[in-house]
Design a protein around this motif. Structure first.
Motif, PDB file in Angstrom:
ATOM      1  N   PRO A  48       0.835  -1.203   0.000  1.00 15.54           N
ATOM      2  CA  PRO A  48       0.000   0.000   0.000  1.00 15.54           C
ATOM      3  C   PRO A  48       0.873   1.257   0.000  1.00 15.54           C
ATOM      4  O   PRO A  48       1.861   1.331   0.752  1.00 15.54           O
ATOM      5  CB  PRO A  48      -0.785  -0.098   1.320  1.00 15.54           C
ATOM      6  N   MET A 105       0.841   5.863  -0.907  1.00 14.51           N
ATOM      7  CA  MET A 105       0.071   7.068  -1.235  1.00 14.51           C
ATOM      8  C   MET A 105       0.621   7.701  -2.513  1.00 14.51           C
ATOM      9  O   MET A 105       0.353   8.877  -2.795  1.00 14.51           O
ATOM     10  CB  MET A 105       0.105   8.054  -0.073  1.00 14.51           C
ATOM     11  N   HIS A 155       8.999   6.535  -4.902  1.00 14.61           N
ATOM     12  CA  HIS A 155      10.448   6.745  -4.927  1.00 14.61           C
ATOM     13  C   HIS A 155      11.113   5.411  -4.616  1.00 14.61           C
ATOM     14  O   HIS A 155      10.416   4.398  -4.427  1.00 14.61           O
ATOM     15  CB  HIS A 155      10.846   7.850  -3.939  1.00 14.61           C
ATOM     16  N   HIS A 208       9.611   3.115  -1.866  1.00 21.31           N
ATOM     17  CA  HIS A 208       8.455   2.304  -2.275  1.00 21.31           C
ATOM     18  C   HIS A 208       8.904   1.169  -3.190  1.00 21.31           C
ATOM     19  O   HIS A 208       8.422   0.040  -3.072  1.00 21.31           O
ATOM     20  CB  HIS A 208       7.452   3.157  -3.062  1.00 21.31           C
ATOM     21  N   PHE A 227       5.543  -3.188   4.557  1.00 20.59           N
ATOM     22  CA  PHE A 227       5.544  -1.846   5.158  1.00 20.59           C
ATOM     23  C   PHE A 227       6.980  -1.423   5.446  1.00 20.59           C
ATOM     24  O   PHE A 227       7.814  -2.247   5.837  1.00 20.59           O
ATOM     25  CB  PHE A 227       4.734  -1.834   6.463  1.00 20.59           C
ATOM     26  N   GLY A 228       7.262  -0.123   5.289  1.00 23.92           N
ATOM     27  CA  GLY A 228       8.618   0.381   5.492  1.00 23.92           C
ATOM     28  C   GLY A 228       8.901   0.710   6.950  1.00 23.92           C
ATOM     29  O   GLY A 228       8.040   1.225   7.665  1.00 23.92           O
ATOM     30  N   ASP A 248       8.460   4.356   8.574  1.00 20.50           N
ATOM     31  CA  ASP A 248       7.314   4.725   9.404  1.00 20.50           C
ATOM     32  C   ASP A 248       7.176   3.666  10.505  1.00 20.50           C
ATOM     33  O   ASP A 248       6.258   2.847  10.471  1.00 20.50           O
ATOM     34  CB  ASP A 248       6.059   4.820   8.537  1.00 20.50           C
ATOM     35  N   THR A 303      14.658   1.042   5.771  1.00 20.66           N
ATOM     36  CA  THR A 303      14.547   2.377   5.170  1.00 20.66           C
ATOM     37  C   THR A 303      15.581   2.571   4.063  1.00 20.66           C
ATOM     38  O   THR A 303      16.767   2.309   4.264  1.00 20.66           O
ATOM     39  CB  THR A 303      14.758   3.450   6.263  1.00 20.66           C
ATOM     40  N   VAL A 304      15.119   3.067   2.923  1.00 18.30           N
ATOM     41  CA  VAL A 304      16.030   3.408   1.829  1.00 18.30           C
ATOM     42  C   VAL A 304      16.384   4.885   1.970  1.00 18.30           C
ATOM     43  O   VAL A 304      15.501   5.727   2.193  1.00 18.30           O
ATOM     44  CB  VAL A 304      15.373   3.139   0.459  1.00 18.30           C
ATOM     45  N   MET A 315      14.430   8.549   2.149  1.00 18.52           N
ATOM     46  CA  MET A 315      13.595   8.928   1.009  1.00 18.52           C
ATOM     47  C   MET A 315      12.169   9.131   1.484  1.00 18.52           C
ATOM     48  O   MET A 315      11.667   8.384   2.326  1.00 18.52           O
ATOM     49  CB  MET A 315      13.636   7.842  -0.041  1.00 18.52           C
TER      50      MET A 315
HETATM   51  P1  AMP Z   1       3.625   6.273   1.839  1.00 15.69           P
HETATM   52  O1  AMP Z   1       3.391   6.350   0.374  1.00 15.69           O
HETATM   53  O2  AMP Z   1       4.460   7.372   2.377  1.00 15.69           O
HETATM   54  O3  AMP Z   1       2.359   6.009   2.623  1.00 15.69           O
HETATM   55  O4  AMP Z   1       4.515   4.975   2.057  1.00 15.69           O
HETATM   56  C1  AMP Z   1       4.098   3.708   1.597  1.00 15.69           C
HETATM   57  C2  AMP Z   1       5.005   2.658   2.194  1.00 15.69           C
HETATM   58  O5  AMP Z   1       6.342   2.900   1.790  1.00 15.69           O
HETATM   59  C3  AMP Z   1       4.990   2.681   3.726  1.00 15.69           C
HETATM   60  O6  AMP Z   1       5.018   1.342   4.208  1.00 15.69           O
HETATM   61  C4  AMP Z   1       6.264   3.406   4.042  1.00 15.69           C
HETATM   62  O7  AMP Z   1       6.802   3.063   5.304  1.00 15.69           O
HETATM   63  C5  AMP Z   1       7.175   2.937   2.929  1.00 15.69           C
HETATM   64  N1  AMP Z   1       8.289   3.856   2.741  1.00 15.69           N
HETATM   65  C6  AMP Z   1       8.218   5.205   2.585  1.00 15.69           C
HETATM   66  N2  AMP Z   1       9.467   5.729   2.492  1.00 15.69           N
HETATM   67  C7  AMP Z   1      10.327   4.694   2.607  1.00 15.69           C
HETATM   68  C8  AMP Z   1      11.754   4.576   2.603  1.00 15.69           C
HETATM   69  N3  AMP Z   1      12.548   5.642   2.461  1.00 15.69           N
HETATM   70  N4  AMP Z   1      12.307   3.352   2.751  1.00 15.69           N
HETATM   71  C9  AMP Z   1      11.504   2.267   2.911  1.00 15.69           C
HETATM   72  N5  AMP Z   1      10.161   2.299   2.920  1.00 15.69           N
HETATM   73  C10 AMP Z   1       9.579   3.492   2.772  1.00 15.69           C
END
Ligand code: AMP
Length: 290
Positions: free
Chosen positions: A28, A30, A34, A37, A146-147, A150, A175-176, A184
């Motif tokens: 999932p 939003m 990058h 994701h 999930f990343g 967060d 985390t990347v 990111m």
């Molecule tokens: P978001 O689009 O911000 O809701 O993020 C979607 C998913 O991507 C979530 O599980 C985030 O934790 C993960 N995510 C966002 N940024 C990063 C990152 N830099 N490294 C790893 N996962 C990420």
């Protein structure tokens, strides 16, 4: 890669994959994709037969209308990136598909959702849990990714899946980061060049937290958590006095309670506003063996 916008079409399409006994992986997002994701999508691809990615800017998890308005959106670009990273299906519903007229049922998470983001963004995790539960019910994946970026969201979602007996394994992905260490984030695009430079203080604080914990001074203290936190606050004040702090916290990574004595692991979590952009990041720090 197929693009779908309704819950019923996703269910229908995934019937085939289920019949073929494929493992279904789900990421999932939003949108404004990058490398962070994409690493989730690639990991899902390496572990699952069918990979579903959703792009939905969930209005109910934004407590600030201006933040929701400013959230970057580019579905054509997201679709191209998701496909290249290995997605088989992109689910991009309109808000009305997820929240039909008369919608009134919400999920309220417990104590894990109270501190940190929960404190500074009231209602945020209620929005996250409600939309994630709905998305998991639509996709019914075997694994959802999930990343760790967060971290609190990851813990809240893990707890919800356990508490509600949802039949999906939650997989966490590291985390990347940009080459200079900045995590990111879709919000990084809103940083001015000057603010982008100043944002480097966040990974600097997280790396320094690990170094400070390893130093002899904190090792034997029963109040190493608060001491470390205070050092980080002072360091930030000396490096970036203009940054507006929501929190700098040293916590138990699983319970999200503040820690007094760091015995083995601790979560250092930071939320700052830099140049008008709110950035969050975290790192698990480990104490040297005694
Ligand atoms: P978001 O689009 O911000 O809701 O993020 C979607 C998913 O991507 C979530 O599980 C985030 O934790 C993960 N995510 C966002 N940024 C990063 C990152 N830099 N490294 C790893 N996962 C990420």
């Amino acid at each position: 890669m197929e693009r779908l916008t309704t819950a019923s079409s996703v269910r229908f399409r995934l019937r085939e994959a289920r019949k073929a006994e494929q493992v279904i992986g789900y990421v999932p997002t939003m949108g404004a994709l990058h490398e962070g994701h994409l690493s989730l999508i690639r990991q899902a691809g390496s572990e699952c037969g069918t990979v579903v990615v959703s792009v939905f800017v969930n209005p109910t998890q934004f407590n600030d209308a201006a933040d929701l308005e400013a959230y970057p959106r580019d579905l054509a670009r997201d679709a191209a990136l998701a496909e290249e990273a290995g997605a088989d299906l992109l689910f991009a519903p309109e808000a009305g598909e997820m929240y039909p007229e008369g919608f009134q049922t919400h999920i309220t998470p417990g104590a894990l959702a109270k501190p940190l983001e929960g404190h500074f963004r009231p209602g945020h995790f209620e929005g996250v849990c409600t939309v994630v539960a709905k998305l998991l019910n639509i996709v019914q994946p075997d694994r959802a990714y999930f990343g760790e970026k967060d971290w609190q969201q990851l813990k809240v979602v893990e707890r919800m899946v356990l508490d509600l007996n949802l039949p999906t394994a939650i997989v966490s992905v590291p985390t990347v980061r940009e080459p200079d260490g900045l995590a990111m984030s879709s919000r990084n695009a809103r940083l001015s060049p000057d603010a982008r430079e100043r944002a480097r203080v966040i990974p600097y604080l997280l790396d320094t937290a690990q170094e400070l914990l390893e130093s002899a001074t904190t090792e034997t203290r029963t109040d190493s958590g608060p001491v470390l936190r205070q050092w980080l606050v002072s360091l930030l004040e000396s490096h970036q006095p203009a940054a507006q702090v929501d929190y700098i916290a040293v916590m138990d990574p699983e319970t999200l309670h503040e820690i007094n004595e760091i015995r083995d692991r601790a979560l250092v979590a930071i939320a700052l506003h830099i140049g008008g952009v709110r950035l969050i990041d975290n790192r698990i720090i480990t104490a040297p063996p005694r």
